[in-house]
Design a protein around this motif. Sequence first.
Motif, PDB file in Angstrom:
ATOM      1  N   ALA A   1      35.628  42.921  36.730  1.00 50.77           N
ATOM      2  CA  ALA A   1      36.368  41.925  37.769  1.00 50.77           C
ATOM      3  C   ALA A   1      37.338  40.761  37.047  1.00 50.77           C
ATOM      4  O   ALA A   1      38.148  40.624  37.662  1.00 50.77           O
ATOM      5  N   LEU A   2      37.113  40.747  35.600  1.00 53.94           N
ATOM      6  CA  LEU A   2      38.008  39.855  35.229  1.00 53.94           C
ATOM      7  C   LEU A   2      39.288  40.470  34.998  1.00 53.94           C
ATOM      8  O   LEU A   2      40.445  39.945  35.077  1.00 53.94           O
ATOM      9  N   HIS A   3      39.490  42.001  34.905  1.00 57.22           N
ATOM     10  CA  HIS A   3      40.707  42.722  34.942  1.00 57.22           C
ATOM     11  C   HIS A   3      41.414  42.494  36.093  1.00 57.22           C
ATOM     12  O   HIS A   3      42.588  42.390  36.120  1.00 57.22           O
ATOM     13  N   LEU A   4      40.693  42.619  37.327  1.00 56.05           N
ATOM     14  CA  LEU A   4      41.175  42.689  38.568  1.00 56.05           C
ATOM     15  C   LEU A   4      41.843  41.337  38.845  1.00 56.05           C
ATOM     16  O   LEU A   4      43.107  41.030  39.382  1.00 56.05           O
ATOM     17  N   ALA A   5      41.031  40.211  38.549  1.00 56.89           N
ATOM     18  CA  ALA A   5      41.326  38.879  38.406  1.00 56.89           C
ATOM     19  C   ALA A   5      42.618  38.616  37.774  1.00 56.89           C
ATOM     20  O   ALA A   5      43.718  37.977  38.029  1.00 56.89           O
ATOM     21  N   ARG A   6      42.718  39.203  36.578  1.00 53.77           N
ATOM     22  CA  ARG A   6      44.092  39.248  35.698  1.00 53.77           C
ATOM     23  C   ARG A   6      45.379  39.661  36.364  1.00 53.77           C
ATOM     24  O   ARG A   6      46.231  39.073  36.430  1.00 53.77           O
TER      25      ARG A   6
END
Length: 271
Positions: free
Chosen positions: A45-50
């Motif tokens: 999720a953090l990667h997608l948000a990045r």
Amino acid sequence: WQTVPGQDFTDILFDKADGIAKITINRPHVRNAFRPETLEEIMTALHLARLDQEVGVIILCGAGPDAFCAGGDQKIRGDDGGYKDQAGVHHLNALDLQRMIRTLPKPVVAMVAGYAIGGGNVLQLVCDLTIAADNARFGQTGPRVGSFDAGLGAGLMARTVGLKKAKEIWFLCRQYDAQQALEMGMVNTVVPLDRLEEETVSWCREMLRLSPTALRVLKAGFNADTDGLSGVQELAGNATALFYMTDEGQEGRNAFNEKRAPDFSRFPPRP
Ligand code: 2NE
């Protein structure tokens, strides 16, 4: 909030609204303790948000009013150096997540209701800001349950609350209420539980009104010395990205692609 579509998460919720992504650890039956799968999902999720250019700030929180996160799930802690995933493989991927939060070039805000204990407290610690509800309780339990985080858990704690206090937190394994956490500089503010999300979103909106590049480079700058050469790498990567946006940087690329010598004479050394 709107659920971000296309994901098949079991341990987290992933929502988005008005420039803010919200990642919720969703294992309230174990006070949101994490297992390897939980951490993998948070990292996805953090990667997608990045990558999402609509997202400027990320909130990390736990489901329900009782806990932000109670650290590693002791029920699946194995004998083989980590926490067992469902395939029986051992991980200590909490450390990967900590690094990812620090290198993510957008502010990550911990929104803490209830317990932030063990690896859960280290998670809120590595976030850029922490908004705590008045029912929040913080502490480390490692030496009691046969574990420790002598990396960021100890070192960043000492840089945040001071060396003596950090040693007290780890050597005595006490719990601290939200007001005590505020006084020692471990959280940014304390608000009534029923105003926690409103206040957190308001802090996020304030950041969203500011320059994302300035926040990005400042974050890397705050982390650089603590993270050593990899921190310098992160900071320097921002300099490279900004340089790529200049005519001077692009002259080198253009000259290579046009099979000619670069002409940097248009770019005198700056004072
Ligand atoms: C968090 C705390 C203080 C909450 O206490 P309380 O009284 O509100 O709840 P209770 O009854 O203790 O917990 C409710 C349920 O959640 C489970 C409990 O076992 C219980 O389930 P049942 O037994 O009723 O089925 N639960 C809570 N925390 C859990 C955990 N971490 N793993 C598995 N199940 C958990 C209190 O629950 C507490 O002290 N929890 C343990 C905190 C802890 O020691 N965490 C691990 C530290 S080590 C670590 O996180 C770590 C590290 O050191 C290095 C790398 C990565 C991780």
